[in-house]
Design an enzyme around this catalytic site. Sequence first.
Site, PDB file in Angstrom:
ATOM      1  N   GLU A 107      10.557   3.081   9.531  1.00 56.49           N
ATOM      2  CA  GLU A 107      10.689   2.354  11.051  1.00 56.49           C
ATOM      3  C   GLU A 107      10.597   0.980  11.341  1.00 56.49           C
ATOM      4  O   GLU A 107      11.196   0.187  11.949  1.00 56.49           O
ATOM      5  CB  GLU A 107       9.574   3.102  11.928  1.00 56.49           C
ATOM      6  N   GLU A 127       7.580  13.312   8.569  1.00 54.83           N
ATOM      7  CA  GLU A 127       6.919  13.659   9.922  1.00 54.83           C
ATOM      8  C   GLU A 127       7.155  15.119   9.892  1.00 54.83           C
ATOM      9  O   GLU A 127       6.447  15.764  10.507  1.00 54.83           O
ATOM     10  CB  GLU A 127       7.373  12.767  11.002  1.00 54.83           C
TER      11      GLU A 127
HETATM   12  C1  1HE Z   1      -2.049   7.089   1.874  1.00 59.19           C
HETATM   13  C2  1HE Z   1      -0.617   7.457   2.332  1.00 59.19           C
HETATM   14  C3  1HE Z   1      -0.624   7.565   3.680  1.00 59.19           C
HETATM   15  C4  1HE Z   1      -0.541   7.178   0.124  1.00 59.19           C
HETATM   16  N1  1HE Z   1      -1.609   7.544   4.484  1.00 59.19           N
HETATM   17  N2  1HE Z   1      -3.027   7.124   2.553  1.00 59.19           N
HETATM   18  N3  1HE Z   1       3.827   9.320   5.069  1.00 59.19           N
HETATM   19  C5  1HE Z   1       3.883  10.166   4.402  1.00 59.19           C
HETATM   20  O1  1HE Z   1       3.474  11.422   4.328  1.00 59.19           O
HETATM   21  C6  1HE Z   1       3.691   9.580   2.817  1.00 59.19           C
HETATM   22  C7  1HE Z   1       2.821   9.903   1.876  1.00 59.19           C
HETATM   23  N4  1HE Z   1       2.443   9.535   0.779  1.00 59.19           N
HETATM   24  C8  1HE Z   1       3.264   9.679  -0.383  1.00 59.19           C
HETATM   25  O2  1HE Z   1       4.334  10.733  -0.351  1.00 59.19           O
HETATM   26  C9  1HE Z   1       3.004   9.022  -1.439  1.00 59.19           C
HETATM   27  O3  1HE Z   1       1.681   8.688  -1.562  1.00 59.19           O
HETATM   28  C10 1HE Z   1       4.147   7.982  -2.107  1.00 59.19           C
HETATM   29  C11 1HE Z   1       5.589   8.661  -2.267  1.00 59.19           C
HETATM   30  C12 1HE Z   1       4.382   6.956  -0.832  1.00 59.19           C
HETATM   31  C13 1HE Z   1       3.615   7.164  -3.278  1.00 59.19           C
HETATM   32  O4  1HE Z   1       3.295   8.014  -4.419  1.00 59.19           O
HETATM   33  P1  1HE Z   1       2.280   7.427  -5.564  1.00 59.19           P
HETATM   34  O5  1HE Z   1       2.155   8.502  -6.593  1.00 59.19           O
HETATM   35  O6  1HE Z   1       2.825   5.994  -5.823  1.00 59.19           O
HETATM   36  O7  1HE Z   1       0.988   7.187  -4.794  1.00 59.19           O
HETATM   37  P2  1HE Z   1      -0.276   8.220  -4.310  1.00 59.19           P
HETATM   38  O8  1HE Z   1      -1.227   8.555  -5.577  1.00 59.19           O
HETATM   39  O9  1HE Z   1       0.147   9.503  -3.563  1.00 59.19           O
HETATM   40  O10 1HE Z   1      -1.121   7.505  -3.423  1.00 59.19           O
HETATM   41  C14 1HE Z   1      -2.191   6.488  -3.913  1.00 59.19           C
HETATM   42  C15 1HE Z   1      -3.206   6.428  -2.610  1.00 59.19           C
HETATM   43  O11 1HE Z   1      -2.651   6.102  -1.301  1.00 59.19           O
HETATM   44  C16 1HE Z   1      -3.811   7.629  -2.297  1.00 59.19           C
HETATM   45  O12 1HE Z   1      -5.284   7.294  -2.055  1.00 59.19           O
HETATM   46  P3  1HE Z   1      -6.457   7.395  -3.140  1.00 59.19           P
HETATM   47  O13 1HE Z   1      -7.502   6.855  -2.335  1.00 59.19           O
HETATM   48  O14 1HE Z   1      -6.594   8.915  -3.479  1.00 59.19           O
HETATM   49  O15 1HE Z   1      -6.066   6.651  -4.213  1.00 59.19           O
HETATM   50  C17 1HE Z   1      -3.161   8.217  -1.104  1.00 59.19           C
HETATM   51  O16 1HE Z   1      -4.059   8.976  -0.387  1.00 59.19           O
HETATM   52  C18 1HE Z   1      -2.875   6.901  -0.409  1.00 59.19           C
HETATM   53  N5  1HE Z   1      -1.825   7.164   0.647  1.00 59.19           N
HETATM   54  N6  1HE Z   1       0.037   7.378   1.459  1.00 59.19           N
HETATM   55  C19 1HE Z   1      -2.860   7.364   3.931  1.00 59.19           C
HETATM   56  N7  1HE Z   1       0.462   7.679   4.357  1.00 59.19           N
HETATM   57  C20 1HE Z   1       4.259   5.571  13.769  1.00 59.19           C
HETATM   58  S1  1HE Z   1       4.524   7.265  13.480  1.00 59.19           S
HETATM   59  C21 1HE Z   1       4.815   7.272  11.723  1.00 59.19           C
HETATM   60  C22 1HE Z   1       4.649   8.571  11.267  1.00 59.19           C
HETATM   61  C23 1HE Z   1       4.606   8.574   9.809  1.00 59.19           C
HETATM   62  O17 1HE Z   1       4.757   7.526   9.040  1.00 59.19           O
HETATM   63  S2  1HE Z   1       4.406  10.038   9.270  1.00 59.19           S
HETATM   64  C24 1HE Z   1       4.639   9.795   7.432  1.00 59.19           C
HETATM   65  C25 1HE Z   1       3.549   9.577   6.412  1.00 59.19           C
END
Ligand code: 1HE
Length: 253
Positions: A107, A127
């Site tokens: 976005e 989402e």
């Molecule tokens: C997060 C987030 C997050 C990572 N919120 N903490 N977005 C999503 O559904 C995407 C979610 N994220 C992923 O699918 C993956 O993290 C990635 C593909 C982006 C990257 O993968 P990777 O293997 O490099 O990293 P990871 O091991 O998944 O994440 C590293 C850390 O970042 C981990 O935290 P940690 O404390 O365990 O180290 C994750 O929890 C954290 N992290 N993504 C919070 N999104 C205005 S409305 C918009 C609505 C949306 O955007 S919905 C989509 C949300």
Amino acid sequence: MLQIEIKDEILFVKLNRPEKRNAINDELILEIERVFSNIPATVKCAIIHAEGKHFSAGLDLSELSERNIVKGLQHSRMWHRALEKVQFGSVPVVAVIHGACVGGGLEIAAACHIRVAEESAFYALPEGQRGIFVGGGASVRLPKLIGVSRMTDIMLTGRVISANEGERIGLTQYLVEDGKGLEKGIELAKKIAQNAEMTNYALMHVLPRIADSGQSEGLLMESMMATIASTSPEAQRRMKDFLDGKAKKVTEM
Ligand code: 1HE
């Protein structure tokens, strides 16, 4: 969480929360709003790019669970306000994307005026799979880039779009090798910075309004904008320069 730098006429805005994959929490979206509301007059173009392996993992999901309905609406409207400042601010904005550019990250990119992707880039709107809906303007901005049917498919299926497909379907305008995105973004920003201010203003503020309006209103707005632009001293000078052999030909631009 935002790293800001101004070099010559270019403002660099770097998402800098790599440990959370540049997930966007309230503080970060408010910082984006603040920066794009206060662009110094010397700046002619901005670049949004990101630290770490990914552009942005979208909304910080750890902040989502505690909201009631009114807070949810206010949160989405906060994103709208911030990204309006990006799209309709004072200077064109180039997004330089690598790695994940998903949900709210996409976005942000969609609110920019030009998108450059590195080959590592990939796009998704998770989402749909998280049981929510886009809230940062994607339902308005993405169909204009890729069409309603593609956005519907991406959300219904949770499909991940590769950097190549992203360029093919119009999500991004430039595709470059990994590590070359910023260089390309700077090259584009330098060109944008040389345009007449009136032309950049028309492209940012008038063209999208024309595209949103009916044909007769759009054509009238176009005539008015064309007249204002062509009678400006800057345009007169640029046209004279060409006729005097002092400006570049199209083939040299
Ligand atoms: C997060 C987030 C997050 C990572 N919120 N903490 N977005 C999503 O559904 C995407 C979610 N994220 C992923 O699918 C993956 O993290 C990635 C593909 C982006 C990257 O993968 P990777 O293997 O490099 O990293 P990871 O091991 O998944 O994440 C590293 C850390 O970042 C981990 O935290 P940690 O404390 O365990 O180290 C994750 O929890 C954290 N992290 N993504 C919070 N999104 C205005 S409305 C918009 C609505 C949306 O955007 S919905 C989509 C949300």
